[in-house]
Design an enzyme around this catalytic site. Structure first.
Site, PDB file in Angstrom:
ATOM      1  N   GLY A 125       0.845  -1.180   0.000  1.00  0.00           N
ATOM      2  CA  GLY A 125       0.000   0.000   0.000  1.00  0.00           C
ATOM      3  C   GLY A 125       0.884   1.235   0.000  1.00  0.00           C
TER       4      GLY A 125
ATOM      5  N   MET B 174       5.078   2.646   1.450  1.00  0.00           N
ATOM      6  CA  MET B 174       6.335   2.396   2.154  1.00  0.00           C
ATOM      7  C   MET B 174       6.829   3.725   2.664  1.00  0.00           C
ATOM      8  SD  MET B 174       8.601   0.340   3.304  1.00  0.00           S
ATOM      9  CE  MET B 174       9.938   0.970   4.344  1.00  0.00           C
TER      10      MET B 174
ATOM     11  N   ASN C  43       9.264   5.513   3.245  1.00  0.00           N
ATOM     12  CA  ASN C  43      10.607   6.027   3.025  1.00  0.00           C
ATOM     13  C   ASN C  43      10.664   7.478   3.514  1.00  0.00           C
ATOM     14  OD1 ASN C  43      11.568   3.581   1.830  1.00  0.00           O
ATOM     15  ND2 ASN C  43      10.349   4.119   0.025  1.00  0.00           N
TER      16      ASN C  43
ATOM     17  N   HIS D 198      -1.176   6.608   7.839  1.00  0.00           N
ATOM     18  CA  HIS D 198      -0.301   5.531   8.309  1.00  0.00           C
ATOM     19  C   HIS D 198       1.166   5.815   7.961  1.00  0.00           C
ATOM     20  CE1 HIS D 198       0.578   1.276   9.371  1.00  0.00           C
ATOM     21  NE2 HIS D 198       1.535   1.440   8.476  1.00  0.00           N
TER      22      HIS D 198
ATOM     23  N   ASP E 114      10.170 -11.142   5.802  1.00  0.00           N
ATOM     24  CA  ASP E 114       8.910 -10.801   5.125  1.00  0.00           C
ATOM     25  C   ASP E 114       7.772 -11.732   5.571  1.00  0.00           C
ATOM     26  OD1 ASP E 114      10.063  -8.678   3.816  1.00  0.00           O
ATOM     27  OD2 ASP E 114      10.295  -9.692   1.891  1.00  0.00           O
TER      28      ASP E 114
ATOM     29  N   ARG F 150      -0.510  -5.177  -5.958  1.00  0.00           N
ATOM     30  CA  ARG F 150      -0.495  -4.940  -4.514  1.00  0.00           C
ATOM     31  C   ARG F 150      -0.842  -6.245  -3.791  1.00  0.00           C
ATOM     32  NH1 ARG F 150      -4.173  -0.392  -1.331  1.00  0.00           N
ATOM     33  NH2 ARG F 150      -3.343  -0.835   0.755  1.00  0.00           N
TER      34      ARG F 150
ATOM     35  N   LYS G 258      -1.717  -7.107  -0.817  1.00  0.00           N
ATOM     36  CA  LYS G 258      -2.921  -7.140   0.012  1.00  0.00           C
ATOM     37  C   LYS G 258      -4.136  -7.618  -0.791  1.00  0.00           C
ATOM     38  CE  LYS G 258      -6.125  -3.967   2.275  1.00  0.00           C
ATOM     39  NZ  LYS G 258      -6.478  -2.572   2.526  1.00  0.00           N
TER      40      LYS G 258
END
Ligand SMILES: [Zn+2]
Length: 595
Positions: A262, A264, A266, A289, A367, A549, A551
């Site tokens: 969704g 990252m 960074n 988030h 992971d 994605r 998810k």
């Protein structure tokens, strides 16, 4: 904090620790490689240390040098055997007095942390695209690095691209105008290797606020700027709750749809999936988030992947607090209730050993630990503390926690010590009521764990029950006026599988197969597989081929794989889709379908 033993790294940071990386990388879109040098400045913790050990995976190392005072000498190097999870240790002997190494190397087209997209795989269809995903241990596939979250570095970089493309990084220096093919970056705040990030492509920029903006392919830019218009509001809200934003800028990069996540987090530059561009800002919790990670994760970091819940549980809790502040208690309440449902689903699916917040990942790919559990169980644990101690006191505790551990990497034990000294010690009677061991070290949930409910979602679920019982007509379901969260709750509240005539009735009334909202599409397609609703077949294939994605695609392939015919269909779709998926997503789906 002293560096902590990390089972997912060969590095020996308790002997020699890297403090700064300077990269000079050329992006070669023809060969799908990065080529150049990494110059690492290190410090000897053990004065007698005579070697530097780095993590690598699939790097072609040409040569190495060691340096001091600007003088460089060529060095021997040893690349160890390849471990299937960890990659290879790169060991460089250090002459006395040296404080830098320089490694000349190239990545391979198969680098697990990079995805190279052809023009056809982008929105604009005219230019290639590259992006990285370093978490959890993929930084080592594009930079030789002490790839453990227990080690923090500053970095600088020169990145060379074809002249008409733009490069961006998780650093200062992202271009907002001129293109030219040579870009310089510097990251003055210390970060762990998994937050090193790069992308290059046909990118344009639009400001969102005084210190925020969005990068996207030109054809997506206006939509993205509209979707993320509340970014500055979210930043102000997070700062009010948890103290100053310490990374100067907060920009968002919208990636092509094959991005496996969704978002990252960074630093300075969140990487985001385009699947959140719903048009109505209904999926922007994702930005709350990723922004929250500027405190939990990027500022105070899990020291090893065992402690991942310190990143994600805290961030999920913070995300909902930001949601509440910006969009109201109703909205945040719906998100929390849906999160609790996700957790219950996950608890049904997971083995006991994967239900611990303080999970043991020895011998496994980190992971594997990235299920919903650390997110939702972690957030629930913090919510239970908030409920017990009161919001005011718990907010104060968190604010102090972020100050105390700013720019440090900590373990679960460090957190527990801080919790005991700064929250539990203030009220022993309340502390005695916290089943700390059960939250952290045992599977499942302790009795009395919070169960967030949402009156709005309960009303919707009741209507789903009435509709399936035949006591509410389709035309009386106000689907069109609901939020995304209510629509999801309605669909989740229906019996499964639904018979195809009823599926067709909903589809005709609410245009579900054709919806442009990816959350709704995902939920609907999952129902369609269970119901063998063939009118959605073409959309399912299109969805799986165009979106990467995890998810979404993982549960859909899992659902298909439950029957022999479904598995055949899944394999046929996957043959088309696989070349467009990120290596991380390929590994996941390979594991489900074993093609
Ligand atoms: Zn996160």
């Amino acid at each position: 904090m002293t560096p902590t033993a990390d089972v997912h790294s060969f590095a020996e940071p308790d002997r020699v620790v890297v403090r700064h990386a300077d990269l000079d990388l050329t992006v070669d879109f023809e060969r799908h490689i990065l080529r150049g040098t990494a110059t690492l400045r290190f410090e000897r913790i053990d004065p007698a240390a005579d070697r530097l050990v780095l993590d690598t995976r699939g790097l072609d190392v040409d040569s190495a040098e060691t340096g001091s005072d600007g003088r460089w000498t060529s060095a021997r190097f040893d690349l160890g055997p390849a471990d299937s999870i960890l990659g290879s240790a790169l060991t460089i002997p250090l002459p006395a007095g040296s404080d830098q190494v320089r490694i000349h190397y190239a990545t391979r087209p198969t680098a697990s942390g990079l995805q190279w997209l052809t023009p056809a795989q982008t929105a604009g269809k005219r230019h290639p695209f590259l992006f990285s995903q370093s978490q959890a241990i993929h930084a080592r596939s594009w930079i030789p690095m002490q790839d453990t979250p227990g080690v923090r570095i500053t970095y600088s970089a020169t990145v060379r691209t074809p002249p008409d493309l733009v490069a961006v990084m998780s650093a200062a220096g992202n271009p907002t105008g001129e293109r030219g093919g040579t870009y310089r970056f510097s990251m003055p705040q210390r970060i762990p290797a998994y937050l090193l990030a790069i992308a290059a492509g046909d990118l344009a920029f639009a400001p969102l606020g005084p210190r925020s903006g969005v990068y996207a392919e030109p054809s997506l830019l206006a939509r993205a700027a509209h979707e993320f218009a509340d970014t500055e509001k979210m930043m102000l809200s997070a700062e009010r709750l948890y103290g100053p934003y310490r990374w100067e800028r907060y920009d968002i990069l919208v990636l092509p749809p094959s991005f496996p996540f969704g978002g990252m987090e960074n630093p300075r530059l969140t990487f985001a999936t385009p699947t959140v561009l719903a048009g109505d800002r209904s999926l922007v919790s994702l930005i709350a988030h990723e922004l929250a990670h500027s405190w939990s994760g990027n500022l105070v970091t899990n020291a090893t992947w065992r402690d991942f819940w310190l990143n994600e549980g805290f961030t999920t809790y913070l995300e909902r607090r930001i949601d509440e502040d910006v969009y109201g208690a109703d909205f945040a309440g719906m998100e929390a209730a849906l999160g609790r449902e996700d957790l219950d689903d996950e608890l049904e699916r997971l083995e006991d050993r994967d239900e611990l917040l303080h999970i043991d990942l020895s011998g496994r790919d980190p992971d594997d630990g990235a299920t919903r559990l650390p997110y939702e169980k972690g957030a629930l644990f913090l919510r239970s503390l908030e409920e017990l101690y009161g919001r005011e006191r718990f907010d104060e505790f968190l604010r102090c926690y972020f100050d105390r551990f700013a720019f440090q990497s900590i373990t679960t034990a460090d957190f527990v010590r801080y919790l005991r000294e700064n929250l539990f010690a203030t009220d022993g009677e309340r502390a005695a009521r916290v089943p700390l061991e059960r939250w952290l070290e045992e599977p499942g949930l302790p009795p009395g764990a919070p169960r967030p409910v949402s009156a709005r979602l309960q009303a919707v679920a009741a209507m789903a029950g009435d509709w399936s019982a035949g006591s509410t007509r389709t035309s009386d379901v106000p689907f069109g006026s609901w939020t995304t969260q209510e629509r999801l709750a309605f669909l989740r509240g229906l019996p499964t599988p639904l018979d195809t005539a009823r599926m067709a009735e909903l589809d005709a009334a609410f245009g579900l197969t054709a919806t442009g909202n990816n959350e709704i599409a995902f939920q609907w397609l999952r129902m369609a597989i269970r119901a063998a609703y063939s009118a959605a077949d073409a959309r399912l294939e299109d969805f799986l081929v165009s979106i990467g994605r995890r998810k979404y695609i993982k549960p859909l392939y899992e659902e298909l794989a439950k029957t022999p015919a479904g598995r055949e269909r899944a394999l046929a779709i996957y043959r088309k889709a696989r070349p467009g998926y990120h290596p991380i997503a390929q590994t996941t789906i390979d594991g489900i379908l074993e093609p």
